[in-house]
Design a protein around this motif. Sequence first.
Motif, PDB file in Angstrom:
ATOM      1  N   ASP A 571       3.107 -10.910   1.515  1.00  3.79           N
ATOM      2  CA  ASP A 571       3.103 -11.681   0.273  1.00  3.79           C
ATOM      3  C   ASP A 571       3.400 -10.749  -0.899  1.00  3.79           C
ATOM      4  O   ASP A 571       3.112  -9.548  -0.847  1.00  3.79           O
ATOM      5  CB  ASP A 571       1.745 -12.359   0.062  1.00  3.79           C
ATOM      6  N   GLU A 572       3.954 -11.294  -1.968  1.00  2.17           N
ATOM      7  CA  GLU A 572       4.331 -10.471  -3.110  1.00  2.17           C
ATOM      8  C   GLU A 572       3.116  -9.790  -3.736  1.00  2.17           C
ATOM      9  O   GLU A 572       2.112 -10.453  -4.029  1.00  2.17           O
ATOM     10  CB  GLU A 572       5.020 -11.326  -4.172  1.00  2.17           C
ATOM     11  N   PRO A 573       3.178  -8.472  -3.939  1.00  3.82           N
ATOM     12  CA  PRO A 573       2.111  -7.810  -4.691  1.00  3.82           C
ATOM     13  C   PRO A 573       2.015  -8.396  -6.099  1.00  3.82           C
ATOM     14  O   PRO A 573       3.025  -8.770  -6.702  1.00  3.82           O
ATOM     15  CB  PRO A 573       2.562  -6.345  -4.722  1.00  3.82           C
ATOM     16  N   ALA A 590      -2.389  -7.498  -1.759  1.00  6.06           N
ATOM     17  CA  ALA A 590      -3.588  -8.151  -1.247  1.00  6.06           C
ATOM     18  C   ALA A 590      -4.071  -7.448   0.019  1.00  6.06           C
ATOM     19  O   ALA A 590      -3.276  -6.905   0.785  1.00  6.06           O
ATOM     20  CB  ALA A 590      -3.300  -9.622  -0.956  1.00  6.06           C
ATOM     21  N   PRO A 591      -5.391  -7.452   0.284  1.00  5.97           N
ATOM     22  CA  PRO A 591      -5.892  -6.878   1.532  1.00  5.97           C
ATOM     23  C   PRO A 591      -5.247  -7.569   2.730  1.00  5.97           C
ATOM     24  O   PRO A 591      -4.952  -8.759   2.696  1.00  5.97           O
ATOM     25  CB  PRO A 591      -7.396  -7.153   1.466  1.00  5.97           C
ATOM     26  N   GLY A 592      -5.013  -6.806   3.775  1.00  3.78           N
ATOM     27  CA  GLY A 592      -4.401  -7.373   4.973  1.00  3.78           C
ATOM     28  C   GLY A 592      -4.597  -6.457   6.149  1.00  3.78           C
ATOM     29  O   GLY A 592      -5.479  -5.583   6.156  1.00  3.78           O
ATOM     30  N   VAL A 613       8.120  -3.717 -13.758  1.00  3.55           N
ATOM     31  CA  VAL A 613       7.934  -3.790 -12.306  1.00  3.55           C
ATOM     32  C   VAL A 613       9.233  -4.298 -11.691  1.00  3.55           C
ATOM     33  O   VAL A 613       9.795  -5.288 -12.150  1.00  3.55           O
ATOM     34  CB  VAL A 613       6.761  -4.722 -11.928  1.00  3.55           C
ATOM     35  N   ARG A 614       9.716  -3.618 -10.671  1.00  3.66           N
ATOM     36  CA  ARG A 614      10.918  -4.030  -9.948  1.00  3.66           C
ATOM     37  C   ARG A 614      10.499  -4.541  -8.568  1.00  3.66           C
ATOM     38  O   ARG A 614       9.716  -3.898  -7.867  1.00  3.66           O
ATOM     39  CB  ARG A 614      11.871  -2.852  -9.810  1.00  3.66           C
ATOM     40  N   SER A 626       8.291  -6.212  -1.657  1.00  3.29           N
ATOM     41  CA  SER A 626       7.987  -4.909  -2.247  1.00  3.29           C
ATOM     42  C   SER A 626       7.938  -5.004  -3.760  1.00  3.29           C
ATOM     43  O   SER A 626       8.631  -5.826  -4.368  1.00  3.29           O
ATOM     44  CB  SER A 626       9.045  -3.872  -1.858  1.00  3.29           C
ATOM     45  N   ALA A 627       7.133  -4.135  -4.363  1.00  2.00           N
ATOM     46  CA  ALA A 627       7.061  -4.037  -5.818  1.00  2.00           C
ATOM     47  C   ALA A 627       6.849  -2.579  -6.201  1.00  2.00           C
ATOM     48  O   ALA A 627       6.051  -1.874  -5.569  1.00  2.00           O
ATOM     49  CB  ALA A 627       5.938  -4.905  -6.371  1.00  2.00           C
TER      50      ALA A 627
END
Length: 703
Positions: A571-573, A590-592, A613-614, A626-627
């Motif tokens: 998922d998107e940061p 997010a935790p995973g 942020v890219r 990715s971010a």
Amino acid sequence: MRGRPTPGLKLPPEDRGSASVTGWTRRHWIAVADHLLASLRPYRSPLGARISPPGRGSWSGADTDGLEGFARTAVLAALRLAAGDEPAHGGHGGLDDLDELAGQVTAGLLAGTDPRGPECWPAVTDYSQQIVEAASIAVALHESRPWIWDRLTSGQREQVAWWLGGTVGRGVRENNHVLFQAVVGEFLASVGAGHDRAEIESRLEQIEPWYTGDGWYLDGPEIRHDYRSGGPGEYAVGPAAAYDAGRRFDHYNAWGLHLYPLLWARIAGERAGARAALYRERLNRFLAQYRLLFGPDGAVLHQGRSLSYRFACLAPFWLGVLDDATPLTAGQTRRLASGVLRHFTERGAPDPRGLLPLGWYGEQDVAAQVYSSPGSPYAAAMGFLGLLLPAGHPVWTAPEERLARERADVTAALPAPGFLVHRTAADGIVRVLNHGSCYLTAPPAVERDDPHYARLAYSTRTGPLIGAGSGPGEYTVGQADALRIDNHLALLLPDGTATRRERIHPLALTDRYAASWHRPLPPGEPVPGALPPPVVSVSVPAGPWEIRVHGLCRPPGWGVREGGYALAAEDEPEELPDAVPGPRAAVRAAPGAHGPGLVSAVVGLHGWAAAEVRRSVRANAFGHCSAVPLLVLQPASAKGFDGASEEVIVVVSAVLLTGAPGAPTVPDVTVRVDGAEVCLTWPDGRKLLVSPVLPWHAPVDRD
């Protein structure tokens, strides 16, 4: 946070008595090996000479890819046979199953080496992948000699030796490949087959100039004389093919440049003599530093090529025990090795099919090089060398021990590769600040930086942006430019394209800081005599932060950009709100399954104007989304570097990667800039004076 083992992987109960940290025993290792071998059965050819898991093929072609799958899994089968019939789950032993396994390997071996058979392997040619796989077959035959080689008829032995003998006299790539020829030659000598003793000795000698101290080898000379110039078998070689290959340090020190000399010594026996003693001494020194590159959670540094080999990185630890050449205790070796294997099995390797796909945790073939086939990841078999140690060996019976200083923050200089290791106890993350290792892709590539080598920093919990290319030098210009973001300082041309970091020139390395310089090369091939002024970069660890000081010159109309660590997840940061004044950007994953939520942040301490942020997708081995947080200095419209007078710009940033709970705060370091001199001051009064320009003056500590 631990994940769950791959569905279908049946493991014995944990033993928290002797394995208080990981819970894993020798039976867990056997269970994983059995699962990997059983899962490959559907992908065996009718006669067994090829094993072809699904996935993207390599540049060598399907026939050689199938050989690669057989050869590398043959090593795993050999180690499983050597382990004996200790059951993974209790009850009656598995001797009958081991006989079946030996029969499968033997059948494939004979089918592949039959020159008139329908599944004959491609003949060995100069510089071919077959030389690599011949070495795996030689190792497998040596380590399983009572099970396979000793049961062959004399005619069958001659047939196998004939195919392996095709490596004798062949040209080999000017890197770790020279060791493959030495290992095959020594195996042939050990069974009384034709070989060239002078060639074996010459190949072993060839790695000596590559040894740089403290157990570290370059993976080939800095100036190489061979590269692939076309299709399979088309190579440019000799003086006219010379090119700068860089100073390459990575996991090949573990699964190549220490592994194969000591495997050669195992085959050579008494003949190894003084060479074996030298290799053992170097291995001991290497392991003292290499152990620092592993997280307490079993996570492995994500840097370098062939990362799909995964837990093959454990091979030298097992060799250290086998050859009495390790600074680790038996309990420390067991804890580190079992921690790494458990880490991967709980994060998608093997996958739900029981396979090791191209990728890191799960499947991501864009993370692999063009030479890698679906069978390449089974080089991970070398990570099972511990199965050569019997069940009663102390490495399997001694209680697990944590590694030295595992519960403390650590900064440690590794001078040979130019790494400054930076580990924080609060989250167990290991970061490597890279001021020495660089891999320059071979011609005909023009833009020769590689994201797995060119970055300022790597870690055990993140990977660089890799894009949708198919390997080093295979990105389009647009893709390559998009990759030069994370952990990279770039000058931005007026059209927005970014400069690259290729050849890294070390300047200084201590436990407190690391420094290097590079040419910020613009797009296209460098023009001799028109190289841009250098960028000097200094990295200073500060708790979970890294302070970066850069000195550079920029032309009018050019901007500057620096990125932090790329966070990746399914998922998107999320982007975190600004909590401090000034240029700042931060993202949280997010935790995973990969662990607690990570935070990546950058803060402009001097010279930066803005932050952003890219984001990208399918560009990172750690997850789909990715971010990267960035700092930006917009183009200067006033005076700048015009070829006559140079305007030196100094920028200072703070880069954070943390898995510790709580919101990130700014680093507790005061920054004062006076011209080209930067003074960093800590709360206890310690100061570090840095001048990030050439000619270089080492930083000055003032306590």
